[in-house]
Write a protein that holds these residues in place. Structure first.
Motif, mmCIF file in Angstrom:
data_model
loop_
_atom_site.group_PDB
_atom_site.id
_atom_site.type_symbol
_atom_site.label_atom_id
_atom_site.label_comp_id
_atom_site.label_asym_id
_atom_site.label_seq_id
_atom_site.Cartn_x
_atom_site.Cartn_y
_atom_site.Cartn_z
ATOM 1 N N LEU A 1 0.892 -1.183 0.166
ATOM 2 C CA LEU A 1 -0.013 -0.049 0.011
ATOM 3 C C LEU A 1 1.044 1.138 0.041
ATOM 4 C CD1 LEU A 1 -2.898 1.094 0.218
ATOM 5 C CD2 LEU A 1 -2.460 1.283 2.668
ATOM 6 N N THR A 2 1.985 1.316 0.842
ATOM 7 C CA THR A 2 2.544 2.429 1.085
ATOM 8 C C THR A 2 3.578 2.817 -0.434
ATOM 9 O OG1 THR A 2 2.882 2.075 3.145
ATOM 10 C CG2 THR A 2 4.516 3.458 2.181
ATOM 11 N N ASN A 3 4.170 1.660 -1.014
ATOM 12 C CA ASN A 3 4.771 1.874 -2.089
ATOM 13 C C ASN A 3 3.923 2.356 -3.408
ATOM 14 O OD1 ASN A 3 7.704 1.506 -1.792
ATOM 15 N ND2 ASN A 3 6.877 -0.302 -0.860
ATOM 16 N N LEU A 4 2.613 1.931 -3.186
ATOM 17 C CA LEU A 4 1.907 2.091 -4.342
ATOM 18 C C LEU A 4 1.003 3.560 -4.205
ATOM 19 C CD1 LEU A 4 -0.142 -1.345 -4.683
ATOM 20 C CD2 LEU A 4 1.245 -0.372 -6.350
ATOM 21 N N LEU A 5 1.104 3.916 -3.163
ATOM 22 C CA LEU A 5 0.508 5.494 -2.674
ATOM 23 C C LEU A 5 1.672 6.282 -2.507
ATOM 24 C CD1 LEU A 5 -2.057 4.618 -0.013
ATOM 25 C CD2 LEU A 5 -2.590 5.261 -2.420
ATOM 26 N N LEU A 6 2.959 5.812 -2.834
ATOM 27 C CA LEU A 6 4.024 6.893 -2.417
ATOM 28 C C LEU A 6 4.261 8.031 -3.305
ATOM 29 C CD1 LEU A 6 6.189 7.333 -0.389
ATOM 30 C CD2 LEU A 6 7.778 5.926 -1.550
ATOM 31 N N PRO A 7 3.580 7.933 -4.569
ATOM 32 C CA PRO A 7 3.510 9.017 -5.721
ATOM 33 C C PRO A 7 2.772 10.102 -5.151
ATOM 34 C CG PRO A 7 3.967 7.188 -6.902
ATOM 35 C CD PRO A 7 3.619 6.729 -5.231
ATOM 36 N N TRP A 8 1.607 9.923 -4.239
ATOM 37 C CA TRP A 8 0.728 10.824 -3.892
ATOM 38 C C TRP A 8 1.229 11.454 -2.447
ATOM 39 C CZ3 TRP A 8 -2.677 12.418 -7.531
ATOM 40 C CH2 TRP A 8 -2.698 11.342 -8.646
ATOM 41 N N ILE A 9 2.225 10.689 -1.778
ATOM 42 C CA ILE A 9 2.217 11.184 -0.395
ATOM 43 C C ILE A 9 3.176 12.346 -0.357
ATOM 44 C CG2 ILE A 9 3.189 10.289 1.699
ATOM 45 C CD1 ILE A 9 2.343 7.827 1.135
ATOM 46 N N THR A 10 2.903 13.351 0.321
ATOM 47 C CA THR A 10 3.628 14.426 0.516
ATOM 48 C C THR A 10 4.325 15.141 1.666
ATOM 49 O OG1 THR A 10 1.687 15.961 1.096
ATOM 50 C CG2 THR A 10 1.904 15.779 -1.340
ATOM 51 N N ASP A 11 3.684 14.227 2.859
ATOM 52 C CA ASP A 11 4.642 14.562 4.169
ATOM 53 C C ASP A 11 5.203 13.697 4.759
ATOM 54 O OD1 ASP A 11 5.276 15.987 6.503
ATOM 55 O OD2 ASP A 11 3.481 16.468 7.130
ATOM 56 N N ARG A 12 4.303 12.697 5.352
ATOM 57 C CA ARG A 12 4.659 11.650 6.113
ATOM 58 C C ARG A 12 4.002 10.405 6.396
ATOM 59 N NH1 ARG A 12 5.956 14.244 11.865
ATOM 60 N NH2 ARG A 12 5.783 16.243 10.794
ATOM 61 N N ILE A 13 4.646 9.169 6.706
ATOM 62 C CA ILE A 13 4.042 7.876 6.742
ATOM 63 C C ILE A 13 4.465 7.457 8.213
ATOM 64 C CG2 ILE A 13 4.309 5.696 5.910
ATOM 65 C CD1 ILE A 13 5.654 7.044 3.360
ATOM 66 N N VAL A 14 3.203 6.934 8.822
ATOM 67 C CA VAL A 14 3.434 6.652 10.194
ATOM 68 C C VAL A 14 2.930 4.898 10.250
ATOM 69 C CG1 VAL A 14 2.595 6.594 12.449
ATOM 70 C CG2 VAL A 14 3.141 8.723 11.149
ATOM 71 N N CYS A 15 3.822 4.314 10.689
ATOM 72 C CA CYS A 15 3.578 2.682 10.812
ATOM 73 C C CYS A 15 3.512 2.173 12.156
ATOM 74 C CB CYS A 15 4.633 2.013 9.927
ATOM 75 S SG CYS A 15 4.760 2.511 8.163
ATOM 76 N N LEU A 16 2.524 1.684 12.388
ATOM 77 C CA LEU A 16 2.297 1.111 14.048
ATOM 78 C C LEU A 16 3.134 -0.309 14.040
ATOM 79 C CD1 LEU A 16 0.094 3.307 14.078
ATOM 80 C CD2 LEU A 16 -0.960 1.761 15.830
ATOM 81 N N SER A 17 4.088 -0.150 14.920
ATOM 82 C CA SER A 17 4.875 -1.374 15.335
ATOM 83 C C SER A 17 4.398 -1.904 16.722
ATOM 84 C CB SER A 17 6.330 -1.101 14.995
ATOM 85 O OG SER A 17 7.074 -2.426 15.340
ATOM 86 N N SER A 18 5.306 -2.509 17.375
ATOM 87 C CA SER A 18 5.109 -2.713 18.817
ATOM 88 C C SER A 18 6.334 -2.956 19.607
ATOM 89 C CB SER A 18 4.111 -3.996 19.033
ATOM 90 O OG SER A 18 4.025 -4.621 20.244
ATOM 91 N N ALA A 19 6.420 -3.042 20.894
ATOM 92 C CA ALA A 19 7.472 -3.227 22.050
ATOM 93 C C ALA A 19 7.715 -4.980 21.619
ATOM 94 C CB ALA A 19 7.297 -2.954 23.047
ATOM 95 N N ALA A 20 6.562 -5.493 20.969
ATOM 96 C CA ALA A 20 6.591 -6.955 20.829
ATOM 97 C C ALA A 20 7.856 -7.132 19.639
ATOM 98 C CB ALA A 20 5.173 -7.590 20.319
ATOM 99 N N HIS A 21 8.464 -6.153 18.874
ATOM 100 C CA HIS A 21 9.237 -6.282 17.932
ATOM 101 C C HIS A 21 10.499 -7.100 18.697
ATOM 102 C CE1 HIS A 21 11.288 -2.827 19.240
ATOM 103 N NE2 HIS A 21 12.385 -3.291 18.821
ATOM 104 N N ARG A 22 10.566 -6.726 19.934
ATOM 105 C CA ARG A 22 11.895 -7.411 20.818
ATOM 106 C C ARG A 22 11.840 -8.890 21.054
ATOM 107 N NH1 ARG A 22 15.035 -3.563 22.576
ATOM 108 N NH2 ARG A 22 14.183 -1.285 22.601
ATOM 109 N N VAL A 23 10.573 -9.405 20.835
ATOM 110 C CA VAL A 23 10.667 -10.990 20.954
ATOM 111 C C VAL A 23 10.520 -11.597 19.525
ATOM 112 C CG1 VAL A 23 9.321 -10.807 23.094
ATOM 113 C CG2 VAL A 23 8.081 -11.154 21.118
#
Length: 295
Positions: free
Chosen positions: A124-146
């Motif tokens: 989704l991000t790469n397909l929409l990227l030509p339209w995006i002008t400011d920023r992208i926020v991606c929800l991750s988690s502290a669970a990335h540590r496991v």
């Protein structure tokens, strides 16, 4: 700067004239984020699998809001959503996700957590990227540590499937995606910034879907007592979306071991900070989705 001064919603500047696309904003953190940004004047587009729920949220957001169908577990739906887009996007918030579910496959055969939380948003991000002008926020988690990224078996086809390590892998992938995305944006001379977010321990409908009734009851009880509200869980997303912080930042709560409180810039695991691993994941994600970096 961001770590020295407490942050509050009152500090969010007017969002009038800005278009925000939020995935999975029909409940929880996503819906709370949508309400604040709409209250600040943004035109909010709720992109969700359940269009009826999205339309119900939109009715409460106001006249400028819009609902559009998007199923991140089906790349055909992702492509259709992006193909229909014709306007600038100031802010994309990749909020939707699934957590600790039994082994399930997406429409294209990917493990559901990796396919939804990472691959769907990657495409989704790469397909929409030509339209995006400011920023992208991606929800991750502290669970990335496991989590651990097994590039030879990203979709759990050869390993014994385990729900929480699979969830951790998908959240680790979110952080590595932001790391490599920001590197590519910078190299391309783009002013767009990519951020990752840990919302904290939040009471949402993500919990309690493991398929183990006893474990689910225990999880829901702990979440009810210890979890913060979705409105507080949205603070990290709102900070990342509106504060003047560097691209590639990882934002999360300051208190209770990173599980609640005002948002600050966080550190991440060694694996989540590995630029070479991020590049290898990007290559694998391009191969799996058939979607390339467009800039």
């Amino acid at each position: 700067m961001a770590n020295r001064a407490p942050w509050s919603i009152e500090q969010i500047p007017s969002q009038a004239g800005r278009t925000v696309v939020i995935t999975g904003a029909t409940s929880g953190v996503g819906q709370a984020t949508a309400h604040v940004l709409a209250d600040k004047g943004a035109r909010v587009v709720v992109a969700a699998r359940n269009l009826a729920k999205a339309e119900d949220v939109v009715r409460r957001l106001g006249a400028d809001a819009q609902a559009r169908p998007l199923d991140l577990a089906d790349l055909d739906s992702v492509r259709a959503f992006a193909a229909a887009w014709v306007d600038p996007i100031d802010l994309l918030i990749n909020n939707a996700g699934v957590m600790a579910v039994p082994l399930t496959r997406t429409a294209q055969g990917f493990e559901l957590q990796f396919g939804t939380n990472h691959l769907g948003h990657f495409a989704l991000t790469n397909l929409l990227l030509p339209w995006i002008t400011d920023r992208i926020v991606c929800l991750s988690s502290a669970a990335h540590r496991v989590g651990h990224l097994d590039l030879t078996d990203l979709n759990w086809e050869h390993r014994r499937y385990r729900q929480w390590p699979a969830y951790g892998q998908s959240k680790l992938a979110n952080l590595l995606f932001v790391l490599e995305l920001q590197r590519r944006l910078t190299a391309a001379g783009s002013s767009v910034r990519a951020m990752a977010v840990h919302p904290g321990f939040v009471r949402t409908n993500l919990q309690g879907h493991s398929g183990n009734a006893v474990a689910d009851r225990a999880t829901l009880m702990v979440t009810k007592v210890m979890g913060q509200s979705p409105e507080h869980g949205a603070w990290s997303s709102l900070f990342a979306a509106t504060a003047d912080i560097p691209g590639g930042s990882y934002v999360g709560p300051a208190g209770m071991a990173g599980n609640r409180g005002t948002p600050i810039l966080l550190g991440r695991s060694t694996e989540a900070s590995d630029p070479e691993l991020a590049k290898r994941l990007w290559t694998a994600s391009e191969e799996l989705t058939g979607v390339d970096f467009p800039l």
